[in-house]
Write an enzyme that holds these catalytic residues in place. Structure first.
Site, mmCIF file in Angstrom:
data_model
loop_
_atom_site.group_PDB
_atom_site.id
_atom_site.type_symbol
_atom_site.label_atom_id
_atom_site.label_comp_id
_atom_site.label_asym_id
_atom_site.label_seq_id
_atom_site.Cartn_x
_atom_site.Cartn_y
_atom_site.Cartn_z
ATOM 1 N N LYS A 30 -3.716 -42.914 10.422
ATOM 2 C CA LYS A 30 -3.976 -43.977 9.552
ATOM 3 C C LYS A 30 -3.000 -45.178 9.242
ATOM 4 O O LYS A 30 -3.126 -46.581 9.599
ATOM 5 C CB LYS A 30 -4.590 -43.618 8.236
ATOM 6 C CG LYS A 30 -5.771 -43.140 8.207
ATOM 7 C CD LYS A 30 -6.410 -42.491 7.076
ATOM 8 C CE LYS A 30 -7.532 -41.527 6.951
ATOM 9 N NZ LYS A 30 -8.003 -41.026 5.567
ATOM 10 N N SER A 75 -3.410 -42.418 3.954
ATOM 11 C CA SER A 75 -3.182 -41.561 3.002
ATOM 12 C C SER A 75 -4.647 -40.807 3.387
ATOM 13 O O SER A 75 -5.764 -41.285 3.768
ATOM 14 C CB SER A 75 -3.475 -41.898 1.658
ATOM 15 O OG SER A 75 -3.310 -40.764 0.774
ATOM 16 N N ASP A 76 -4.670 -39.425 3.266
ATOM 17 C CA ASP A 76 -5.791 -38.777 3.306
ATOM 18 C C ASP A 76 -5.501 -37.428 2.536
ATOM 19 O O ASP A 76 -4.613 -36.733 2.231
ATOM 20 C CB ASP A 76 -5.785 -38.033 4.899
ATOM 21 C CG ASP A 76 -7.014 -37.283 5.183
ATOM 22 O OD1 ASP A 76 -8.167 -37.878 5.449
ATOM 23 O OD2 ASP A 76 -6.921 -36.019 4.976
ATOM 24 N N THR A 77 -6.903 -37.028 1.991
ATOM 25 C CA THR A 77 -7.167 -35.985 0.949
ATOM 26 C C THR A 77 -8.098 -34.886 1.493
ATOM 27 O O THR A 77 -9.008 -35.459 1.997
ATOM 28 C CB THR A 77 -7.461 -36.553 -0.143
ATOM 29 O OG1 THR A 77 -6.571 -37.509 -0.804
ATOM 30 C CG2 THR A 77 -7.653 -35.668 -1.263
ATOM 31 N N GLY A 94 -1.878 -36.117 1.630
ATOM 32 C CA GLY A 94 -0.887 -36.813 2.579
ATOM 33 C C GLY A 94 -0.793 -38.301 2.574
ATOM 34 O O GLY A 94 -1.869 -39.038 2.606
#
Length: 203
Positions: free
Chosen positions: A52, A70-72, A107
């Site tokens: 991203k 960001s990624d969750t 992240g």
């Protein structure tokens, strides 16, 4: 100061980044979020955060920009629980999390002219036992549908949480301490922006 860009359309992430007091613009990106065969959850969330951020940097076309991605993901029994496809999927996820402790992995990555750097944050979240009635009522609000694990801790879903060990902001979608650390490492500590707020300019 270098321009900061958030590569996300998430209003929750924008609110968290604004909490740090930095000035930034938003550049949503669209990437394939399908896990690779056999990919571990920690590798998955960090990879997506990096992708991203890199995609956002490519879209800006700016050599000086610093782009955050960001990624969750919610992980239970080693399984990645992404965003539910429909209401029945959301109900199944919440029933799986009911009365148990699960892991939220987030992240965050920062891409710029000198490369892309990432940090991974792991938080444990405990749910109290949920009745079928409250699961159904919650799903009918629509809140779970765009959230990993089918709940938003910052919304009505916060009523389900009986314990949390780690970073609350990471569970919402952007770990503030790690984000500030990445910006500091890139020569842009967040305190540099604190004297340039709208409030200070109005005084």
């Amino acid at each position: 100061m270098r321009p900061i860009v958030l590569a996300s359309a998430s209003p929750r992430r924008a609110e968290l980044l604004a909490q740090l007091g930095v000035q930034f613009s938003i550049c949503p990106v669209d990437i394939d979020e399908t896990p690779l065969p056999g990919e571990r959850a920690d590798h998955y969330v960090e990879r997506l955060a990096r992708e991203k951020a890199a995609a956002g940097l490519a879209r800006t076309g700016s050599a000086s920009a610093l782009v955050l991605g960001s990624d969750t993901s919610v992980v239970c029994d080693g399984m990645i629980l992404g965003k539910p496809g429909d209401e029945s999927g959301a109900q199944a996820m919440l029933a799986r999390l009911s009365g148990r402790t699960h892991v939220v992995m987030t992240g965050v990555a920062l891409a710029g002219e000198h490369g892309c750097f990432a940090r991974l944050v792991t938080t444990e979240v405990r749910f109290r036992h949920l009745s079928e009635q409250e699961i159904t009522a919650y799903c009918r609000t629509g809140e779970p549908m765009d959230k990993a694990g089918a709940y938003g801790i910052q919304g009505r879903g916060g009523a389900f949480v009986s314990g949390l060990w780690g970073s609350y902001s990471a569970v919402v979608g952007l770990p503030l301490g790690e984000t500030a650390g990445l910006l500091a490492d890139a020569g842009q500590p967040v305190y540099m922006y604190w004297g340039h707020t709208e409030e200070s300019r109005d005084e």
